[in-house]
Motif scaffolding. Structure first.
Motif, PDB file in Angstrom:
ATOM      1  N   LEU A 290       0.159  13.861   6.181  1.00 59.73           N
ATOM      2  CA  LEU A 290       0.943  12.622   6.259  1.00 59.73           C
ATOM      3  C   LEU A 290       0.235  11.449   5.580  1.00 59.73           C
ATOM      4  O   LEU A 290       0.897  10.463   5.207  1.00 59.73           O
ATOM      5  CB  LEU A 290       1.237  12.272   7.722  1.00 59.73           C
ATOM      6  CG  LEU A 290       2.188  13.232   8.456  1.00 59.73           C
ATOM      7  CD1 LEU A 290       2.326  12.828   9.914  1.00 59.73           C
ATOM      8  CD2 LEU A 290       3.555  13.253   7.783  1.00 59.73           C
ATOM      9  N   ARG A 291      -1.087  11.533   5.440  1.00 57.64           N
ATOM     10  CA  ARG A 291      -1.821  10.446   4.772  1.00 57.64           C
ATOM     11  C   ARG A 291      -1.458  10.360   3.298  1.00 57.64           C
ATOM     12  O   ARG A 291      -1.466   9.284   2.709  1.00 57.64           O
ATOM     13  CB  ARG A 291      -3.332  10.638   4.928  1.00 57.64           C
ATOM     14  CG  ARG A 291      -3.875  10.207   6.265  1.00 57.64           C
ATOM     15  CD  ARG A 291      -5.365   9.986   6.197  1.00 57.64           C
ATOM     16  NE  ARG A 291      -6.087  11.206   5.893  1.00 57.64           N
ATOM     17  CZ  ARG A 291      -6.573  12.046   6.811  1.00 57.64           C
ATOM     18  NH1 ARG A 291      -6.381  11.787   8.097  1.00 57.64           N
ATOM     19  NH2 ARG A 291      -7.230  13.129   6.447  1.00 57.64           N
ATOM     20  N   GLY A 292      -1.151  11.474   2.678  1.00 57.67           N
ATOM     21  CA  GLY A 292      -0.797  11.477   1.270  1.00 57.67           C
ATOM     22  C   GLY A 292      -2.004  11.343   0.361  1.00 57.67           C
ATOM     23  O   GLY A 292      -3.129  11.108   0.811  1.00 57.67           O
ATOM     24  N   SER A 293      -1.756  11.490  -0.925  1.00 58.52           N
ATOM     25  CA  SER A 293      -2.816  11.373  -1.935  1.00 58.52           C
ATOM     26  C   SER A 293      -2.495  10.206  -2.858  1.00 58.52           C
ATOM     27  O   SER A 293      -1.475  10.234  -3.570  1.00 58.52           O
ATOM     28  CB  SER A 293      -2.920  12.660  -2.768  1.00 58.52           C
ATOM     29  OG  SER A 293      -3.168  13.773  -1.937  1.00 58.52           O
ATOM     30  N   PRO A 294      -3.327   9.159  -2.850  1.00 57.00           N
ATOM     31  CA  PRO A 294      -3.046   8.010  -3.716  1.00 57.00           C
ATOM     32  C   PRO A 294      -3.138   8.368  -5.192  1.00 57.00           C
ATOM     33  O   PRO A 294      -3.972   9.189  -5.595  1.00 57.00           O
ATOM     34  CB  PRO A 294      -4.135   6.999  -3.324  1.00 57.00           C
ATOM     35  CG  PRO A 294      -5.217   7.816  -2.711  1.00 57.00           C
ATOM     36  CD  PRO A 294      -4.550   8.993  -2.060  1.00 57.00           C
TER      37      PRO A 294
ATOM     38  N   GLY B 281       5.781   7.564   9.253  1.00 60.08           N
ATOM     39  CA  GLY B 281       5.482   8.951   9.563  1.00 60.08           C
ATOM     40  C   GLY B 281       6.711   9.755   9.939  1.00 60.08           C
ATOM     41  O   GLY B 281       6.847  10.925   9.560  1.00 60.08           O
ATOM     42  N   SER B 282       7.635   9.130  10.674  1.00 64.38           N
ATOM     43  CA  SER B 282       8.858   9.840  11.077  1.00 64.38           C
ATOM     44  C   SER B 282       9.706  10.205   9.864  1.00 64.38           C
ATOM     45  O   SER B 282      10.315  11.283   9.806  1.00 64.38           O
ATOM     46  CB  SER B 282       9.671   8.970  12.038  1.00 64.38           C
ATOM     47  OG  SER B 282       9.999   7.718  11.439  1.00 64.38           O
ATOM     48  N   THR B 283       9.727   9.316   8.867  1.00 61.01           N
ATOM     49  CA  THR B 283      10.477   9.594   7.646  1.00 61.01           C
ATOM     50  C   THR B 283       9.824  10.726   6.861  1.00 61.01           C
ATOM     51  O   THR B 283      10.509  11.616   6.329  1.00 61.01           O
ATOM     52  CB  THR B 283      10.572   8.337   6.768  1.00 61.01           C
ATOM     53  OG1 THR B 283      11.205   7.285   7.504  1.00 61.01           O
ATOM     54  CG2 THR B 283      11.362   8.600   5.498  1.00 61.01           C
ATOM     55  N   LEU B 284       8.497  10.716   6.801  1.00 59.81           N
ATOM     56  CA  LEU B 284       7.781  11.771   6.091  1.00 59.81           C
ATOM     57  C   LEU B 284       8.027  13.133   6.737  1.00 59.81           C
ATOM     58  O   LEU B 284       8.218  14.143   6.041  1.00 59.81           O
ATOM     59  CB  LEU B 284       6.284  11.468   6.070  1.00 59.81           C
ATOM     60  CG  LEU B 284       5.819  10.370   5.113  1.00 59.81           C
ATOM     61  CD1 LEU B 284       4.339  10.064   5.327  1.00 59.81           C
ATOM     62  CD2 LEU B 284       6.078  10.764   3.665  1.00 59.81           C
TER      63      LEU B 284
ATOM     64  N   PRO C 106       9.629  19.003   5.967  1.00 59.43           N
ATOM     65  CA  PRO C 106       9.787  19.768   7.205  1.00 59.43           C
ATOM     66  C   PRO C 106       8.566  20.604   7.580  1.00 59.43           C
ATOM     67  O   PRO C 106       8.275  20.794   8.760  1.00 59.43           O
ATOM     68  CB  PRO C 106      10.999  20.656   6.921  1.00 59.43           C
ATOM     69  CG  PRO C 106      11.748  19.967   5.834  1.00 59.43           C
ATOM     70  CD  PRO C 106      10.725  19.290   5.007  1.00 59.43           C
ATOM     71  N   GLY C 107       7.841  21.112   6.602  1.00 57.77           N
ATOM     72  CA  GLY C 107       6.699  21.968   6.907  1.00 57.77           C
ATOM     73  C   GLY C 107       5.575  21.264   7.627  1.00 57.77           C
ATOM     74  O   GLY C 107       4.748  21.912   8.288  1.00 57.77           O
ATOM     75  N   VAL C 108       5.514  19.944   7.550  1.00 60.25           N
ATOM     76  CA  VAL C 108       4.426  19.191   8.177  1.00 60.25           C
ATOM     77  C   VAL C 108       4.429  19.362   9.689  1.00 60.25           C
ATOM     78  O   VAL C 108       3.381  19.470  10.330  1.00 60.25           O
ATOM     79  CB  VAL C 108       4.534  17.691   7.806  1.00 60.25           C
ATOM     80  CG1 VAL C 108       3.576  16.856   8.644  1.00 60.25           C
ATOM     81  CG2 VAL C 108       4.214  17.503   6.333  1.00 60.25           C
ATOM     82  N   ALA C 109       5.594  19.387  10.293  1.00 59.39           N
ATOM     83  CA  ALA C 109       5.712  19.469  11.746  1.00 59.39           C
ATOM     84  C   ALA C 109       5.118  20.765  12.303  1.00 59.39           C
ATOM     85  O   ALA C 109       4.743  20.834  13.478  1.00 59.39           O
ATOM     86  CB  ALA C 109       7.168  19.338  12.162  1.00 59.39           C
ATOM     87  N   GLU C 110       5.017  21.803  11.476  1.00 56.59           N
ATOM     88  CA  GLU C 110       4.507  23.097  11.937  1.00 56.59           C
ATOM     89  C   GLU C 110       2.988  23.198  11.826  1.00 56.59           C
ATOM     90  O   GLU C 110       2.399  24.174  12.282  1.00 56.59           O
ATOM     91  CB  GLU C 110       5.152  24.227  11.121  1.00 56.59           C
ATOM     92  CG  GLU C 110       6.674  24.188  11.071  1.00 56.59           C
ATOM     93  CD  GLU C 110       7.296  24.260  12.455  1.00 56.59           C
ATOM     94  OE1 GLU C 110       6.727  24.989  13.305  1.00 56.59           O
ATOM     95  OE2 GLU C 110       8.321  23.604  12.688  1.00 56.59           O
ATOM     96  N   LEU C 111       2.347  22.210  11.225  1.00 54.84           N
ATOM     97  CA  LEU C 111       0.905  22.272  11.017  1.00 54.84           C
ATOM     98  C   LEU C 111       0.147  21.858  12.275  1.00 54.84           C
ATOM     99  O   LEU C 111       0.656  21.101  13.102  1.00 54.84           O
ATOM    100  CB  LEU C 111       0.503  21.340   9.868  1.00 54.84           C
ATOM    101  CG  LEU C 111       1.057  21.654   8.479  1.00 54.84           C
ATOM    102  CD1 LEU C 111       0.681  20.536   7.498  1.00 54.84           C
ATOM    103  CD2 LEU C 111       0.533  22.997   7.978  1.00 54.84           C
TER     104      LEU C 111
ATOM    105  N   ALA D 297       0.870  -1.181   0.000  1.00 53.55           N
ATOM    106  CA  ALA D 297       0.000   0.000   0.000  1.00 53.55           C
ATOM    107  C   ALA D 297       0.904   1.228   0.000  1.00 53.55           C
ATOM    108  O   ALA D 297       1.614   1.487   0.982  1.00 53.55           O
ATOM    109  CB  ALA D 297      -0.897  -0.007   1.238  1.00 53.55           C
ATOM    110  N   PRO D 298       0.927   2.019  -1.066  1.00 54.41           N
ATOM    111  CA  PRO D 298       1.932   3.083  -1.210  1.00 54.41           C
ATOM    112  C   PRO D 298       1.849   4.182  -0.161  1.00 54.41           C
ATOM    113  O   PRO D 298       2.874   4.663   0.314  1.00 54.41           O
ATOM    114  CB  PRO D 298       1.665   3.619  -2.617  1.00 54.41           C
ATOM    115  CG  PRO D 298       0.240   3.291  -2.888  1.00 54.41           C
ATOM    116  CD  PRO D 298      -0.001   1.979  -2.211  1.00 54.41           C
ATOM    117  N   CYS D 299       0.645   4.596   0.209  1.00 58.12           N
ATOM    118  CA  CYS D 299       0.513   5.694   1.164  1.00 58.12           C
ATOM    119  C   CYS D 299       0.861   5.271   2.588  1.00 58.12           C
ATOM    120  O   CYS D 299       0.986   6.126   3.471  1.00 58.12           O
ATOM    121  CB  CYS D 299      -0.897   6.270   1.116  1.00 58.12           C
ATOM    122  SG  CYS D 299      -1.279   7.139  -0.430  1.00 58.12           S
TER     123      CYS D 299
END
Length: 282
Positions: free
Chosen positions: A79-83, A57-60, A65-70, A50-52
């Motif tokens: 972090l779920r991504g778009s299939p 999560g830690s790798t993403l 980097p911007g994800v941590a500020e959300l 399953a690609p997503c």
């Protein structure tokens, strides 16, 4: 001459004809000494991950980097991504992510393709090897002795961090209708060690990558998104048995004068590709 009743004679003839038919059919099927057709073996892999959910999560968070500020909810959504929309999830799947930070925008996409040969004389592995070689040839790696071929649809084109001035065509967010930057600053940045620069030290040009799957290569493209911002995309493509994996990792700085760091993007893209190779083997 002995006398045989009519009914008995007909029965004997029927048995004889039946035996003759069976015998001839058996002879035709067996054909002693005829050539034996051997069907090529199937590929090692029958399913795709399953690609997503293939990237932790830690790798993403490290790659984006911007994800941590959300805020939490937005972070979980990012972090779920778009299939990737595909018509046959048994054969091809993918996922993409994007995150905006104050200093840059980063995007990531991964694609898994399970190759199946419909020719009984050609194995799935051989078919996958042929498709991989086409992708590598299309990348036109520096020093490659094999002439490039027309790239497959969706495959990255061009090489050399924008040195060749080839147009890039991707569906990644933030790319726009980017084309390679013809200015010297786009293809050379001694401070960040980009491809083809004498001051960069390590050779970061597009190249074959050792120790990743059965075969792998890395491409590095610097383009302009719109009229100003520069965007670098590093692609790592590798084959393991009958599966071909593509990792694309890109950055677009907020400042027009800043050139994305080739070494950082290449190191992180390769590290992710090696993680995905382990995921496939599980």
């Amino acid at each position: 001459m002995a006398y045989v009743p009519g009914v008995a004679l007909l029965a004997a003839l029927a048995v004889g004809c039946s035996a003759g038919s069976d015998g001839s059919a058996t002879d035709a099927d067996s054909k002693p000494g005829g050539p034996t057709v051997t069907t090529a073996p199937p590929g090692k892999y029958r399913t795709l991950p399953a690609p997503c959910r293939a990237v932790p999560g830690s790798t993403l968070k490290d790659l984006l980097p911007g994800v941590a500020e959300l805020p939490r909810q937005q972070q979980e959504k990012a972090l779920r991504g778009s299939p990737t929309i595909t018509y046959d999830t048994d054969r091809k799947v993918g996922c993409s992510w994007k995150a905006d930070a104050p200093d840059s925008t980063r995007n990531l996409s991964i694609d898994f393709e399970r190759v199946v040969s419909y020719d009984p004389l050609v194995s799935d592995d051989d078919r996958a090897r042929s498709l991989y070689v086409k992708k590598e040839n299309a990348a036109e790696l520096p020093g490659s002795s094999t002439p490039g071929t027309a790239p497959e649809k969706g495959a990255p084109t061009g090489t050399g961090g924008g040195e060749k001035g080839q147009e890039k065509e991707t569906g990644e967010a933030g790319d726009g209708k980017g084309s390679a930057d013809p200015s010297p600053s786009a293809s050379a940045d001694t401070s960040s060690g980009t491809p083809g620069t004498p001051g960069g030290g390590e050779d970061l040009r597009p190249r074959v990558v050792d120790g990743l799957g059965d075969a792998a290569f890395l491409d590095d493209l610097l383009t302009r998104a719109g009229s100003t911002a520069q965007h670098r995309t590093v692609s790592v493509v590798f084959r393991t048995s009958n599966v071909i994996v593509t990792v694309r990792y890109g950055e677009q700085p907020a400042l027009v004068t800043k050139v994305p760091d080739s070494k950082e993007l290449q190191d992180k893209a390769q590290a992710l590709a090696r993680k995905l190779a382990e995921v496939i083997s599980e």
